[in-house]
Design a protein around this motif. Structure first.
Motif, PDB file in Angstrom:
ATOM      1  N   ALA A   1       0.824  -1.256  -0.064  1.00 19.75           N
ATOM      2  CA  ALA A   1       0.101  -0.012  -0.126  1.00 19.75           C
ATOM      3  C   ALA A   1       0.737   1.290   0.026  1.00 19.75           C
ATOM      4  O   ALA A   1       0.475   2.302  -0.672  1.00 19.75           O
ATOM      5  N   LEU A   2       1.886   1.350   0.642  1.00 16.11           N
ATOM      6  CA  LEU A   2       2.719   2.297   0.701  1.00 16.11           C
ATOM      7  C   LEU A   2       3.317   2.519  -0.685  1.00 16.11           C
ATOM      8  O   LEU A   2       3.513   3.798  -1.210  1.00 16.11           O
ATOM      9  N   ALA A   3       3.924   1.398  -1.165  1.00 16.85           N
ATOM     10  CA  ALA A   3       4.745   1.383  -2.475  1.00 16.85           C
ATOM     11  C   ALA A   3       3.682   2.217  -3.324  1.00 16.85           C
ATOM     12  O   ALA A   3       3.837   3.048  -4.245  1.00 16.85           O
ATOM     13  N   LYS A   4       2.428   1.652  -3.436  1.00 14.89           N
ATOM     14  CA  LYS A   4       1.574   2.205  -4.304  1.00 14.89           C
ATOM     15  C   LYS A   4       1.079   3.558  -4.164  1.00 14.89           C
ATOM     16  O   LYS A   4       1.197   4.285  -5.158  1.00 14.89           O
ATOM     17  N   ALA A   5       0.858   4.009  -2.884  1.00 12.48           N
ATOM     18  CA  ALA A   5       0.415   5.495  -2.568  1.00 12.48           C
ATOM     19  C   ALA A   5       1.464   6.293  -2.884  1.00 12.48           C
ATOM     20  O   ALA A   5       1.236   7.581  -3.463  1.00 12.48           O
ATOM     21  N   ALA A   6       2.959   5.968  -2.641  1.00  9.48           N
ATOM     22  CA  ALA A   6       4.074   6.678  -3.146  1.00  9.48           C
ATOM     23  C   ALA A   6       4.505   6.532  -4.311  1.00  9.48           C
ATOM     24  O   ALA A   6       5.483   7.403  -4.589  1.00  9.48           O
ATOM     25  N   GLY A   7       3.938   5.705  -5.224  1.00  8.21           N
ATOM     26  CA  GLY A   7       4.428   5.455  -6.566  1.00  8.21           C
ATOM     27  C   GLY A   7       5.904   4.970  -6.629  1.00  8.21           C
ATOM     28  O   GLY A   7       6.698   5.430  -7.620  1.00  8.21           O
ATOM     29  N   LEU A   8       6.148   4.341  -5.707  1.00  9.01           N
ATOM     30  CA  LEU A   8       7.485   3.435  -5.545  1.00  9.01           C
ATOM     31  C   LEU A   8       7.465   2.525  -6.599  1.00  9.01           C
ATOM     32  O   LEU A   8       6.630   1.566  -6.606  1.00  9.01           O
ATOM     33  N   SER A   9       8.628   2.288  -7.529  1.00  7.11           N
ATOM     34  CA  SER A   9       8.845   1.254  -8.223  1.00  7.11           C
ATOM     35  C   SER A   9       9.346  -0.075  -7.355  1.00  7.11           C
ATOM     36  O   SER A   9       9.683   0.133  -6.322  1.00  7.11           O
ATOM     37  N   PRO A  10       9.326  -1.308  -7.790  1.00 10.05           N
ATOM     38  CA  PRO A  10       9.801  -2.365  -7.348  1.00 10.05           C
ATOM     39  C   PRO A  10      11.316  -2.235  -6.878  1.00 10.05           C
ATOM     40  O   PRO A  10      11.773  -2.568  -5.503  1.00 10.05           O
ATOM     41  N   LEU A  11      12.152  -1.882  -7.503  1.00  5.89           N
ATOM     42  CA  LEU A  11      13.519  -1.512  -7.087  1.00  5.89           C
ATOM     43  C   LEU A  11      13.576  -0.534  -5.944  1.00  5.89           C
ATOM     44  O   LEU A  11      14.250  -0.866  -5.022  1.00  5.89           O
ATOM     45  N   GLU A  12      12.877   0.744  -6.118  1.00  7.17           N
ATOM     46  CA  GLU A  12      12.765   1.585  -5.002  1.00  7.17           C
ATOM     47  C   GLU A  12      12.364   1.029  -3.616  1.00  7.17           C
ATOM     48  O   GLU A  12      12.755   1.276  -2.513  1.00  7.17           O
ATOM     49  N   MET A  13      11.370  -0.020  -3.739  1.00 10.19           N
ATOM     50  CA  MET A  13      10.846  -0.452  -2.623  1.00 10.19           C
ATOM     51  C   MET A  13      11.821  -1.576  -1.945  1.00 10.19           C
ATOM     52  O   MET A  13      11.902  -1.559  -0.873  1.00 10.19           O
ATOM     53  N   THR A  14      12.665  -1.933  -2.987  1.00 11.74           N
ATOM     54  CA  THR A  14      13.680  -3.033  -2.775  1.00 11.74           C
ATOM     55  C   THR A  14      14.702  -2.252  -1.835  1.00 11.74           C
ATOM     56  O   THR A  14      15.221  -2.729  -0.607  1.00 11.74           O
ATOM     57  N   LEU A  15      14.975  -1.039  -2.443  1.00  2.00           N
ATOM     58  CA  LEU A  15      15.936  -0.125  -1.666  1.00  2.00           C
ATOM     59  C   LEU A  15      15.541   0.279  -0.215  1.00  2.00           C
ATOM     60  O   LEU A  15      16.340   0.317   0.709  1.00  2.00           O
ATOM     61  N   LEU A  16      14.491   0.441   0.002  1.00  2.00           N
ATOM     62  CA  LEU A  16      13.799   0.927   1.185  1.00  2.00           C
ATOM     63  C   LEU A  16      13.732  -0.081   2.099  1.00  2.00           C
ATOM     64  O   LEU A  16      14.304  -0.003   3.265  1.00  2.00           O
ATOM     65  N   ASP A  17      13.280  -1.242   1.869  1.00  2.00           N
ATOM     66  CA  ASP A  17      13.233  -2.447   2.478  1.00  2.00           C
ATOM     67  C   ASP A  17      14.647  -3.012   2.931  1.00  2.00           C
ATOM     68  O   ASP A  17      14.629  -3.392   4.249  1.00  2.00           O
ATOM     69  N   GLU A  18      15.559  -2.781   2.232  1.00  2.00           N
ATOM     70  CA  GLU A  18      17.083  -3.140   2.600  1.00  2.00           C
ATOM     71  C   GLU A  18      17.679  -2.096   3.673  1.00  2.00           C
ATOM     72  O   GLU A  18      18.551  -2.382   3.978  1.00  2.00           O
ATOM     73  N   GLY A  19      16.910  -1.039   3.640  1.00  2.00           N
ATOM     74  CA  GLY A  19      17.540   0.178   4.339  1.00  2.00           C
ATOM     75  C   GLY A  19      18.945   0.490   3.584  1.00  2.00           C
ATOM     76  O   GLY A  19      19.958   0.886   4.120  1.00  2.00           O
ATOM     77  N   SER A  20      18.760   0.595   2.149  1.00  2.00           N
ATOM     78  CA  SER A  20      20.054   0.895   1.359  1.00  2.00           C
ATOM     79  C   SER A  20      20.271   2.558   1.551  1.00  2.00           C
ATOM     80  O   SER A  20      19.553   3.282   1.932  1.00  2.00           O
ATOM     81  N   GLU A  21      21.626   2.725   1.389  1.00  2.00           N
ATOM     82  CA  GLU A  21      22.246   4.137   1.207  1.00  2.00           C
ATOM     83  C   GLU A  21      21.642   5.042   0.213  1.00  2.00           C
ATOM     84  O   GLU A  21      21.941   6.186  -0.044  1.00  2.00           O
ATOM     85  N   ASP A  22      21.237   4.138  -0.750  1.00  2.00           N
ATOM     86  CA  ASP A  22      20.724   4.964  -2.014  1.00  2.00           C
ATOM     87  C   ASP A  22      19.256   5.350  -2.053  1.00  2.00           C
ATOM     88  O   ASP A  22      18.789   5.700  -3.164  1.00  2.00           O
ATOM     89  N   ILE A  23      18.776   5.536  -0.948  1.00  2.00           N
ATOM     90  CA  ILE A  23      17.582   6.123  -0.806  1.00  2.00           C
ATOM     91  C   ILE A  23      17.512   7.462  -1.254  1.00  2.00           C
ATOM     92  O   ILE A  23      18.354   8.297  -0.660  1.00  2.00           O
ATOM     93  N   THR A  24      16.546   7.990  -2.211  1.00  2.00           N
ATOM     94  CA  THR A  24      16.672   9.471  -2.589  1.00  2.00           C
ATOM     95  C   THR A  24      15.930  10.264  -1.810  1.00  2.00           C
ATOM     96  O   THR A  24      14.822  10.010  -1.237  1.00  2.00           O
ATOM     97  N   ARG A  25      16.195  11.434  -2.057  1.00  2.00           N
ATOM     98  CA  ARG A  25      15.135  12.826  -1.601  1.00  2.00           C
ATOM     99  C   ARG A  25      13.914  12.681  -2.329  1.00  2.00           C
ATOM    100  O   ARG A  25      13.006  12.818  -1.283  1.00  2.00           O
ATOM    101  N   ASP A  26      13.821  12.452  -3.308  1.00  2.81           N
ATOM    102  CA  ASP A  26      12.723  12.205  -4.020  1.00  2.81           C
ATOM    103  C   ASP A  26      11.741  11.204  -3.552  1.00  2.81           C
ATOM    104  O   ASP A  26      10.490  11.256  -3.011  1.00  2.81           O
ATOM    105  N   MET A  27      12.355  10.157  -3.105  1.00  4.80           N
ATOM    106  CA  MET A  27      11.449   8.824  -2.444  1.00  4.80           C
ATOM    107  C   MET A  27      11.178   9.387  -1.051  1.00  4.80           C
ATOM    108  O   MET A  27       9.947   9.322  -0.782  1.00  4.80           O
ATOM    109  N   LEU A  28      11.987  10.002  -0.219  1.00  8.93           N
ATOM    110  CA  LEU A  28      11.472  10.684   1.055  1.00  8.93           C
ATOM    111  C   LEU A  28      10.464  11.500   0.816  1.00  8.93           C
ATOM    112  O   LEU A  28       9.208  11.421   1.564  1.00  8.93           O
ATOM    113  N   ASP A  29      10.575  12.493  -0.216  1.00 10.36           N
ATOM    114  CA  ASP A  29       9.472  13.420  -0.362  1.00 10.36           C
ATOM    115  C   ASP A  29       8.068  12.589  -0.612  1.00 10.36           C
ATOM    116  O   ASP A  29       7.038  12.971   0.074  1.00 10.36           O
ATOM    117  N   ARG A  30       8.042  11.782  -1.351  1.00  8.90           N
ATOM    118  CA  ARG A  30       6.837  11.092  -1.969  1.00  8.90           C
ATOM    119  C   ARG A  30       6.262  10.225  -0.709  1.00  8.90           C
ATOM    120  O   ARG A  30       4.952  10.060  -0.389  1.00  8.90           O
TER     121      ARG A  30
END
Length: 126
Positions: free
Chosen positions: A42-71
């Motif tokens: 639900a979060l991914a859909k509401a924020a318009g996150l791609s599967p890759l972005e959701m994976t980065l988020l789930d893994e706690g990647s250092e590659d989380i972007t400002r745009d992702m945080l804003d969304r």
């Protein structure tokens, strides 16, 4: 810890208390999702996150972007700085946590005021 304004979010590669900021932000997002009853999907859909972005988020990647945080912050209806606050690490963040659901502009004003007064008043104290 300072609370960044909407134009300056922390560099995700900074470290604090031994854990990467990306991992802490991911944990913070999971905490806010749980508090609002949002699944990962639900979060991914509401924020318009791609599967890759959701994976980065789930893994706690250092590659989380400002745009992702804003969304994601928009989905939660909070200022993006809320995603970068760690209340268990700083008393000022703990105080701001109680105000996290204020409208973004009000939160920003309160955070700036608390930081301005709080950090100056607390210097030199234990």
């Amino acid at each position: 810890m300072s609370v960044p304004n909407s134009d300056t979010l922390p560099n995700m590669k900074q470290q604090s208390n031994g854990a990467g900021i990306g991992a802490k932000v991911s944990a913070r997002i999971r905490e806010l999702s749980a508090a609002r009853g949002l699944s990962d999907e639900a979060l991914a859909k509401a924020a318009g996150l791609s599967p890759l972005e959701m994976t980065l988020l789930d893994e706690g990647s250092e590659d989380i972007t400002r745009d992702m945080l804003d969304r994601i912050a928009d989905v939660f209806g909070v200022h993006p700085a809320v995603l970068c606050m760690f209340p268990d690490e700083h008393p000022l963040a703990s105080l701001l946590e109680k105000q996290r659901d204020l409208p973004k502009a009000e939160f920003q004003k309160l955070a700036a005021e608390m930081i301005s007064k709080g950090l100056r008043a607390s210097k030199g104290t234990a």
